[in-house]
Design a protein around this motif. Sequence first.
Motif, short mmCIF file in Angstrom:
data_model
loop_
_atom_site.label_atom_id
_atom_site.label_comp_id
_atom_site.label_asym_id
_atom_site.label_seq_id
_atom_site.Cartn_x
_atom_site.Cartn_y
_atom_site.Cartn_z
N TYR A 34 -2.99 4.95 -12.70
CA TYR A 34 -3.59 3.72 -12.18
C TYR A 34 -2.52 2.63 -12.03
CZ TYR A 34 -6.44 -0.30 -11.37
OH TYR A 34 -6.97 -1.43 -10.81
N CYS A 35 -2.40 2.09 -10.81
CA CYS A 35 -1.30 1.17 -10.53
C CYS A 35 -1.77 -0.10 -9.87
CB CYS A 35 -0.27 1.88 -9.65
SG CYS A 35 -0.99 2.57 -8.14
N GLY A 36 -3.08 -0.31 -9.77
CA GLY A 36 -3.58 -1.53 -9.16
C GLY A 36 -4.77 -1.24 -8.27
N ILE B 250 4.26 1.60 -12.89
CA ILE B 250 4.27 3.06 -13.07
C ILE B 250 3.27 3.72 -12.11
CG2 ILE B 250 3.89 4.96 -14.69
CD1 ILE B 250 4.64 3.11 -16.96
N HIS B 251 3.76 4.68 -11.36
CA HIS B 251 2.91 5.51 -10.50
C HIS B 251 3.07 6.95 -10.99
CE1 HIS B 251 2.64 2.21 -7.51
NE2 HIS B 251 3.91 2.01 -7.78
N SER B 252 2.32 7.86 -10.42
CA SER B 252 2.50 9.26 -10.78
C SER B 252 2.39 10.12 -9.52
CB SER B 252 1.47 9.69 -11.82
OG SER B 252 1.68 11.03 -12.18
N GLN C 77 -5.41 -0.70 -5.19
CA GLN C 77 -5.44 0.35 -4.18
C GLN C 77 -4.82 1.67 -4.65
OE1 GLN C 77 -7.23 0.39 -1.60
NE2 GLN C 77 -7.94 -1.72 -1.80
N HIS C 78 -4.87 1.89 -5.95
CA HIS C 78 -4.37 3.14 -6.52
C HIS C 78 -4.99 4.36 -5.83
CE1 HIS C 78 -4.02 6.37 -9.47
NE2 HIS C 78 -5.32 6.35 -9.62
N ALA C 79 -6.30 4.30 -5.59
CA ALA C 79 -6.99 5.45 -4.99
C ALA C 79 -6.52 5.71 -3.57
CB ALA C 79 -8.50 5.24 -5.02
CU1 CUA Z 1 0.37 4.22 -7.50
CU2 CUA Z 1 -1.64 4.66 -8.70
#
Ligand code: CUA
Length: 354
Positions: free
Chosen positions: A218-220, A179-181, A222-224
């Motif tokens: 938050y997806c892992g 899941i991303h946003s 390197q989310h930032a």
């Molecule tokens: Cu893709 Cu956080």
Amino acid sequence: MSQRPRRILAALSGLTAVGGVSACAAGNDQQSILNPAGEHADGVYVLWLWLLGLGTAVWIAVVAILVVAVMRRRRGSEDQTAEGSDGRAAATRGRPVAAVAVAGAAVPALIITGVAAYAVIVQRDIDVSGDDARPLVEVVGHQYWWEVVYPEEGVVSANEIHLPVGERVRVDVASDDVIHSFWVPELAGKIDMIPGTSNSLWLEAREPGVYWGQCAEYCGAQHARMRFVVVAHEPAEFDAWLAHNAQAPAAADPGQDGDDESLVARGRDVFMSSSCVYCHAIDGTPAVGREGPDLTHFASRHTLAAGTRPNDAENLSAWILDPQSIKPGALMPGTDIDDPEELAALIAYLESLE
Ligand code: CUA
């Protein structure tokens, strides 16, 4: 935007100038809801101002009541020490019950109901269904980059969304892994990108410009560093961009005859004979990989590695050789190119893909 919300916006804008709030925004005006540049973001901004205003008013009221209560209690105990207990002190003890009922239950219930109702109205106004929005672009989240597709025109790109100003366009979002946003603070609220399903929102930019977007779930690791840009063009310019990007770049396939010795042609050979082609596609060439970002018009993009660094030769060469030192956990492996001339040719080729 109709006149009334505009007036509210103008009236409330002054609030952000108060206190440290504007100071927070000033540090990074690339990603601030306090600098709305489209109708969708206006709705979120005005709601935020109401929440800030009401929250501040409640805080001031609570602190004032607290101060008064402490002062009275102190005075009361001084009176008691001086005169002993009397009927007056007993009478004031009954009053707080009514005060608690009103200030502790009725007022908060009223405020929360009002805010909830207003939030529902804003939500409804900015809901996708903006049925009049032009279905324009599909964005698929990957760890840690954005695939951008204009299905109608067959344009595939990455980490950069182009749109015309003054037009409400629909963005359909999905995910290829977790899941991303999808969030462009200056243009709209967030929307989740969920594997196996598709969500939509609409964007409309008032002015041409570059607006930064960010993964907001938050997806892992390197989310930032999962960022992107939205580039808003005047309509004619946008049409030209779309038409240009629907074509393979002229430099994609220089010299088929084998005797083209230019740097770009050599770079093409390096690219096509390396592992790059397993993951990346360049229109008009044998490279059709789909794991990584499409590189068809790579040279015209603003950034590398989903907004991690500016797209220039130096960063590109560092990225190709050792992406893990720039974005640990990104799925791109390092490339073994020992010969500096080969590397220079590869860079020249990629930089020619306008
Ligand atoms: Cu893709 Cu956080």
